[in-house]
Design a protein around this motif. Structure first.
Motif, PDB file in Angstrom:
ATOM      1  N   PRO A   9      -7.943  -7.534   1.098  1.00 52.93           N
ATOM      2  CA  PRO A   9      -8.002  -6.077   1.009  1.00 52.93           C
ATOM      3  C   PRO A   9      -8.438  -5.493   2.347  1.00 52.93           C
ATOM      4  O   PRO A   9      -9.288  -6.052   3.044  1.00 52.93           O
ATOM      5  CB  PRO A   9      -9.066  -5.831  -0.074  1.00 52.93           C
ATOM      6  CG  PRO A   9      -9.910  -7.055  -0.086  1.00 52.93           C
ATOM      7  CD  PRO A   9      -9.080  -8.189   0.435  1.00 52.93           C
ATOM      8  N   VAL A  10      -7.831  -4.382   2.683  1.00 54.57           N
ATOM      9  CA  VAL A  10      -8.071  -3.776   3.984  1.00 54.57           C
ATOM     10  C   VAL A  10      -8.232  -2.280   3.766  1.00 54.57           C
ATOM     11  O   VAL A  10      -7.468  -1.679   3.022  1.00 54.57           O
ATOM     12  CB  VAL A  10      -6.837  -4.083   4.882  1.00 54.57           C
ATOM     13  CG1 VAL A  10      -6.699  -3.064   5.964  1.00 54.57           C
ATOM     14  CG2 VAL A  10      -6.938  -5.459   5.473  1.00 54.57           C
ATOM     15  N   ILE A  11      -9.243  -1.686   4.384  1.00 54.90           N
ATOM     16  CA  ILE A  11      -9.393  -0.239   4.256  1.00 54.90           C
ATOM     17  C   ILE A  11      -8.639   0.391   5.414  1.00 54.90           C
ATOM     18  O   ILE A  11      -8.958   0.173   6.593  1.00 54.90           O
ATOM     19  CB  ILE A  11     -10.877   0.171   4.291  1.00 54.90           C
ATOM     20  CG1 ILE A  11     -11.610  -0.472   3.112  1.00 54.90           C
ATOM     21  CG2 ILE A  11     -11.013   1.696   4.239  1.00 54.90           C
ATOM     22  CD1 ILE A  11     -13.108  -0.299   3.170  1.00 54.90           C
ATOM     23  N   ALA A  12      -7.640   1.158   5.075  1.00 59.19           N
ATOM     24  CA  ALA A  12      -6.757   1.686   6.109  1.00 59.19           C
ATOM     25  C   ALA A  12      -7.328   2.944   6.732  1.00 59.19           C
ATOM     26  O   ALA A  12      -8.218   3.591   6.180  1.00 59.19           O
ATOM     27  CB  ALA A  12      -5.412   1.991   5.482  1.00 59.19           C
ATOM     28  N   LYS A  13      -6.788   3.303   7.877  1.00 60.65           N
ATOM     29  CA  LYS A  13      -7.139   4.551   8.550  1.00 60.65           C
ATOM     30  C   LYS A  13      -8.643   4.811   8.509  1.00 60.65           C
ATOM     31  O   LYS A  13      -9.110   5.881   8.116  1.00 60.65           O
ATOM     32  CB  LYS A  13      -6.371   5.706   7.908  1.00 60.65           C
ATOM     33  CG  LYS A  13      -4.857   5.503   8.055  1.00 60.65           C
ATOM     34  CD  LYS A  13      -4.058   6.775   7.971  1.00 60.65           C
ATOM     35  CE  LYS A  13      -2.670   6.526   8.534  1.00 60.65           C
ATOM     36  NZ  LYS A  13      -1.749   7.643   8.401  1.00 60.65           N
ATOM     37  N   ALA A  14      -9.383   3.781   8.930  1.00 63.45           N
ATOM     38  CA  ALA A  14     -10.833   3.865   8.804  1.00 63.45           C
ATOM     39  C   ALA A  14     -11.462   4.868   9.755  1.00 63.45           C
ATOM     40  O   ALA A  14     -12.666   5.094   9.702  1.00 63.45           O
ATOM     41  CB  ALA A  14     -11.428   2.476   9.039  1.00 63.45           C
TER      42      ALA A  14
ATOM     43  N   PRO B 241      -7.319   3.183  -9.785  1.00 61.19           N
ATOM     44  CA  PRO B 241      -6.900   2.281 -10.868  1.00 61.19           C
ATOM     45  C   PRO B 241      -5.715   1.406 -10.457  1.00 61.19           C
ATOM     46  O   PRO B 241      -5.655   0.233 -10.802  1.00 61.19           O
ATOM     47  CB  PRO B 241      -6.497   3.256 -11.995  1.00 61.19           C
ATOM     48  CG  PRO B 241      -7.328   4.462 -11.742  1.00 61.19           C
ATOM     49  CD  PRO B 241      -7.482   4.577 -10.263  1.00 61.19           C
ATOM     50  N   LEU B 242      -4.793   1.979  -9.680  1.00 63.97           N
ATOM     51  CA  LEU B 242      -3.641   1.190  -9.242  1.00 63.97           C
ATOM     52  C   LEU B 242      -4.088   0.008  -8.386  1.00 63.97           C
ATOM     53  O   LEU B 242      -3.581  -1.108  -8.513  1.00 63.97           O
ATOM     54  CB  LEU B 242      -2.679   2.080  -8.446  1.00 63.97           C
ATOM     55  CG  LEU B 242      -1.443   1.377  -7.877  1.00 63.97           C
ATOM     56  CD1 LEU B 242      -0.618   0.770  -9.002  1.00 63.97           C
ATOM     57  CD2 LEU B 242      -0.598   2.342  -7.066  1.00 63.97           C
ATOM     58  N   ASP B 243      -5.065   0.252  -7.495  1.00 64.59           N
ATOM     59  CA  ASP B 243      -5.589  -0.817  -6.645  1.00 64.59           C
ATOM     60  C   ASP B 243      -6.093  -1.965  -7.517  1.00 64.59           C
ATOM     61  O   ASP B 243      -5.789  -3.132  -7.282  1.00 64.59           O
ATOM     62  CB  ASP B 243      -6.747  -0.309  -5.771  1.00 64.59           C
ATOM     63  CG  ASP B 243      -6.334   0.826  -4.850  1.00 64.59           C
ATOM     64  OD1 ASP B 243      -7.220   1.604  -4.435  1.00 64.59           O
ATOM     65  OD2 ASP B 243      -5.122   0.927  -4.542  1.00 64.59           O
ATOM     66  N   LEU B 244      -6.889  -1.597  -8.523  1.00 65.38           N
ATOM     67  CA  LEU B 244      -7.471  -2.629  -9.373  1.00 65.38           C
ATOM     68  C   LEU B 244      -6.388  -3.411 -10.109  1.00 65.38           C
ATOM     69  O   LEU B 244      -6.417  -4.638 -10.164  1.00 65.38           O
ATOM     70  CB  LEU B 244      -8.426  -1.998 -10.391  1.00 65.38           C
ATOM     71  CG  LEU B 244      -9.788  -1.597  -9.836  1.00 65.38           C
ATOM     72  CD1 LEU B 244     -10.593  -0.877 -10.895  1.00 65.38           C
ATOM     73  CD2 LEU B 244     -10.547  -2.822  -9.362  1.00 65.38           C
ATOM     74  N   GLU B 245      -5.444  -2.672 -10.686  1.00 68.09           N
ATOM     75  CA  GLU B 245      -4.395  -3.335 -11.440  1.00 68.09           C
ATOM     76  C   GLU B 245      -3.601  -4.288 -10.567  1.00 68.09           C
ATOM     77  O   GLU B 245      -3.331  -5.435 -10.942  1.00 68.09           O
ATOM     78  CB  GLU B 245      -3.432  -2.298 -12.041  1.00 68.09           C
ATOM     79  CG  GLU B 245      -3.916  -1.670 -13.323  1.00 68.09           C
ATOM     80  CD  GLU B 245      -4.233  -2.714 -14.369  1.00 68.09           C
ATOM     81  OE1 GLU B 245      -5.428  -2.907 -14.687  1.00 68.09           O
ATOM     82  OE2 GLU B 245      -3.305  -3.366 -14.865  1.00 68.09           O
TER      83      GLU B 245
ATOM     84  N   PHE C 174      -3.613  -2.481   1.229  1.00 68.52           N
ATOM     85  CA  PHE C 174      -4.209  -1.338   1.917  1.00 68.52           C
ATOM     86  C   PHE C 174      -4.878  -0.379   0.949  1.00 68.52           C
ATOM     87  O   PHE C 174      -4.246   0.167   0.038  1.00 68.52           O
ATOM     88  CB  PHE C 174      -3.122  -0.602   2.710  1.00 68.52           C
ATOM     89  CG  PHE C 174      -2.735  -1.327   3.959  1.00 68.52           C
ATOM     90  CD1 PHE C 174      -2.064  -2.544   3.886  1.00 68.52           C
ATOM     91  CD2 PHE C 174      -3.040  -0.822   5.209  1.00 68.52           C
ATOM     92  CE1 PHE C 174      -1.712  -3.240   5.033  1.00 68.52           C
ATOM     93  CE2 PHE C 174      -2.683  -1.510   6.366  1.00 68.52           C
ATOM     94  CZ  PHE C 174      -2.024  -2.714   6.269  1.00 68.52           C
ATOM     95  N   ILE C 175      -6.154  -0.199   1.180  1.00 68.25           N
ATOM     96  CA  ILE C 175      -6.929   0.708   0.329  1.00 68.25           C
ATOM     97  C   ILE C 175      -7.050   2.041   1.040  1.00 68.25           C
ATOM     98  O   ILE C 175      -7.373   2.111   2.221  1.00 68.25           O
ATOM     99  CB  ILE C 175      -8.336   0.120   0.080  1.00 68.25           C
ATOM    100  CG1 ILE C 175      -8.214  -1.209  -0.679  1.00 68.25           C
ATOM    101  CG2 ILE C 175      -9.204   1.093  -0.691  1.00 68.25           C
ATOM    102  CD1 ILE C 175      -9.513  -1.973  -0.723  1.00 68.25           C
TER     103      ILE C 175
ATOM    104  N   GLY D  88       0.845  -1.180   0.000  1.00 70.38           N
ATOM    105  CA  GLY D  88       0.000   0.000   0.000  1.00 70.38           C
ATOM    106  C   GLY D  88       0.880   1.229   0.000  1.00 70.38           C
ATOM    107  O   GLY D  88       2.073   1.157   0.301  1.00 70.38           O
ATOM    108  N   GLN D  89       0.299   2.323  -0.307  1.00 73.02           N
ATOM    109  CA  GLN D  89       1.068   3.571  -0.345  1.00 73.02           C
ATOM    110  C   GLN D  89       1.635   3.910   1.032  1.00 73.02           C
ATOM    111  O   GLN D  89       1.118   3.478   2.056  1.00 73.02           O
ATOM    112  CB  GLN D  89       0.170   4.709  -0.777  1.00 73.02           C
ATOM    113  CG  GLN D  89      -0.089   4.745  -2.268  1.00 73.02           C
ATOM    114  CD  GLN D  89      -0.926   5.948  -2.602  1.00 73.02           C
ATOM    115  OE1 GLN D  89      -1.938   6.169  -1.963  1.00 73.02           O
ATOM    116  NE2 GLN D  89      -0.482   6.711  -3.580  1.00 73.02           N
ATOM    117  N   SER D  90       2.676   4.742   0.987  1.00 74.66           N
ATOM    118  CA  SER D  90       3.266   5.199   2.249  1.00 74.66           C
ATOM    119  C   SER D  90       2.233   5.910   3.083  1.00 74.66           C
ATOM    120  O   SER D  90       1.398   6.640   2.555  1.00 74.66           O
ATOM    121  CB  SER D  90       4.376   6.212   1.969  1.00 74.66           C
ATOM    122  OG  SER D  90       5.440   5.584   1.381  1.00 74.66           O
ATOM    123  N   GLY D  91       2.346   5.734   4.371  1.00 73.98           N
ATOM    124  CA  GLY D  91       1.507   6.521   5.257  1.00 73.98           C
ATOM    125  C   GLY D  91       0.127   5.966   5.501  1.00 73.98           C
ATOM    126  O   GLY D  91      -0.686   6.578   6.185  1.00 73.98           O
TER     127      GLY D  91
END
Lengths: 306, 350
Positions: free
Chosen positions: B204-209, B187-191, B177-178, B68-71
């Motif tokens: 898949p996990v939704i971060a910082k919910a 789009p990056l998530d999907l790819e 991390f989504i 997942g992206q930083s942060g």
């Protein structure tokens, strides 16, 4: 909506992966087990009766025992029967491989070829399946354990016994069993056991060794393991009949001079044999996989092609 | 033994999660007393006990990857999951450190023990993922890493003299991390998920919910689920690998209602109602990580660790690894060369 389970305060630091053995447990119960047991010994040593007694089944319902004349030309057959046993939700798929004809012929020289081929074939088949494309449902028919029946009537091992065991001790776990133990007095049994153990060592025969109990096991289990190890080879009696004795019905043999009870530890080692088999079933499988099969596999791969 | 939540499933085979001392089943050396059916008891069920003892002794490997992206709180979440500092948090890229030009793969191993069970946990971090201006193909290093672990395992498996327990570095679980945008997947998530769901178990996990209200959360989850479905992305637990009706019922519920888990991670403790809880302190209240009304962390934890840990490993071994192996068998050149073996014997052995 919140499930009640989270209202218990947790011990801080508890993650929960200690539950993994339970997860493995659950999957194992679902899958069940497979075990293949081979029985080898001369005719009339009570092999079939013993197997029926061990698993409380009747694997040999209609037997036609061949007469002597028919036995002359008989070669060793391999007969495998499978039975599914379930106990407390756990399923065991047990295959018993019988070897009628072993030791019957006048000249037994080729006696064990068929048996060795059978064992090798199962290894070969497993190797083939393991190397194949679709490995999801490999069936394990490899022989995990071989009960070798020794006659109580002799003075120890016969030449055939020695030759056979030496021929298969690198391919299968051998558990030597002294059959029809009720023909021997307790002292005769001790003598015979010692004699056989000496001969096994003398000829360099490798029989299955029970692993020592681990240091963290409880005393009962350690004691049980010690007793089992001290009793090998097991002297057993089998029976398909229920006899009335001391007000109960027991498996046994009725003689004019008394009743031999199969499940009485003072009469014979039957219970020990069963205990050993069940508590070491997994270890027997592992030794077959990690030692005998790997030996076969590395030999086979080194040799290459057919 | 530690206290723990009581298992909600009522199954005979799966007892409480509390690792209580097990009653030791002993195959009787003396004959059993009274048996209703006179047939006696053989003791087959004790085999299961032997297996569990074995599992406890040998311990096990578990390899979890976070992407997942930083942060997005990946390291914090992993630390929270395993209640230890198993992942080093990065406090962002400072001026001296450069953002890696490509995705890096960093694997760190730890041995943690609980209730007598030893786990060799490896956390595989993927710094740099999604952080560039141009993120095309940034999943490739990750896919390469995953396949390299399969290759390593395969090489050992086909060896003539192979190890009894082949070291398992294969990735058992990949937490993706989504970002909680509240809108939809990027789009990056999907790819990423399209490519990687074929080779590894993706959760898949939704971060910082904690940036979403309850309603926003429910809507976002629904939208994400829909998008994943529409794009044919099969996340773990995959429908096609449900073993039986029991699994299917259980997993359907998770797939259709709970996932993706909306989580909050934290390694700081606060006092709430007299208890010390992990949480995040804000002016408007304390967000309790393990409180199910606040976020779904506890669901994720239970799912990954307490109920599906073994299954994650099995699906990796029986499905993903086998798929890789089958592909390799069919490739030109076939399997990796075995030691002490010549080329010409290759084919006939396989």
């Amino acid at each position: 909506q919140q499930p009640a389970q989270f209202t218990n305060p947790e011990t801080p630091g508890y993650v929960g992966f200690a539950n993994l053995p339970n997860q493995v447990h659950r999957k194992s119960v679902k899958k069940g087990f497979e075990f293949t047991l081979m029985v080898v010994g001369e005719s009339g040593l009570g092999k079939s009766t013993l197997i029926n007694s061990l698993f409380l089944t009747d694997l040999y319902p209609e037997r036609i025992i061949p007469g002597a004349a028919e036995k002359i030309e008989r070669t060793v057959q391999i007969e495998a029967s499978t039975v599914e046993i379930e106990e407390r939700g756990v399923k065991l798929r047990l295959t018993v491989v019988d070897t009628p004809g072993y030791g019957d012929a006048i000249n037994c020289r080729d006696c064990f070829k068929t048996i060795i081929s059978y064992i090798d074939e199962q290894f070969e088949r497993y190797l083939h399946d393991e190397s194949g494309l679709n490995r999801r449902h490999i069936i394990d028919n490899r022989v995990h354990c071989c009960f070798y029946f020794i006659s109580p009537f002799g003075h120890g091992l016969k030449p055939l016994d020695v030759e056979f065991m030496k021929a298969i001790h690198n391919k299968v776990n051998i558990v030597p069993v002294i059959a029809k133990a009720d023909t021997l007095s307790l002292r005769e049994r001790e003598r015979l056991k010692k004699r056989i153990l000496d001969e096994i060592e003398e000829h360099g025969i490798k029989i299955y060794h029970l692993p020592d109990a681990e240091s963290d096991e409880d005393e009962d289990f350690k004691e049980q393991t010690r007793l089992l190890k001290a009793s090998i080879p097991f002297c057993v009696v089998g029976s398909n009949q229920l006899i009335e004795a001391k007000g109960k019905k027991v498996r046994g043999r009725l003689y004019p001079w008394g009743v031999v009870e199969v499940e009485n530890p003072e009469h014979n080692d039957f219970l020990k044999l069963r205990t050993m088999l069940i508590t070491h079933m997994q270890d027997l499988q592992e030794v077959t996989q990690d030692l005998h099969y790997e030996n076969f596999r590395s030999e086979r791969l080194k040799r290459g092609g057919r | 033994p530690c206290a723990g939540p009581v298992e909600s499933k009522n199954e005979a085979a799966m007892s409480e999660l509390v690792p209580e001392p097990r009653q030791k089943p002993v195959v009787p050396m003396k004959p059993m007393g009274i048996n209703a059916n006179l047939l006696g008891y053989i003791g087959i069920d004790t085999i299961i006990e032997q297996m569990r003892k074995k599992t406890m002794k040998t311990g096990f490997d578990f390899n979890i990857m976070v992407v997942g992206q930083s942060g997005l709180g990946k390291s914090t979440l992993v630390n929270t999951l395993f209640k230890s500092q198993v992942s080093r948090k990065s406090s962002g890229w400072n001026r001296e450190e450069k953002i890696p030009k490509t995705v890096e793969i960093k694997a760190i191993g730890h041995v943690i023990e609980e209730g007598g069970v030893k786990m060799k946990l490896t956390v595989i971090d993927t710094p740099g993922f999604g952080d560039q201006i141009n993120n095309e193909n940034c999943w490739e290093p990750i896919e390469k890493y995953i396949n390299e672990q399969y290759e390593k395992f395969l090489k050992e498996e086909v060896n003539i003299a192979r190890k009894k327990r082949i070291p398992d570095t294969r990735v058992h679980c990949c937490l993706y991390f989504i970002s909680p945008t509240g809108h939809s997947l990027r789009p990056l998530d999907l790819e990423f998920m399209k490519h990687l769901s074929k080779v590894v178990n993706i959760i898949p996990v939704i971060a910082k919910a904690d940036t979403m209200t309850l309603e926003e959360k429910i809507e976002f989850k629904q939208r994400v689920r829909k998008e994943l479905e529409v794009n044919g992305i099969e996340f773990y637990p995959q429908k096609e690998f449900d073993e039986d009706l029991e699994d299917k019922t259980e997993n359907d519920k998770i797939r259709q209602e709970s996932m993706p888990f909306a989580v909050v991670g934290s390694d700081k403790e606060y006092q709430v109602n007299g208890k010390r809880v992990l949480g995040r302190k804000t002016p408007w209240g304390i967000i309790e990580v393990e409180n199910l009304t606040h976020c779904e962390f506890a669901l994720l934890r239970d799912f990954v660790i307490r109920t599906h840990l073994q299954d994650l490993k099995e699906v990796t071994h029986n499905i993903h690894y086998e798929t890789y192996r089958a592909k390799r068998l069919n490739d030109n050149g076939g399997l990796p060369p075995m030691t002490a073996e010549t080329e010409e014997n290759h084919e006939s052995n396989l």
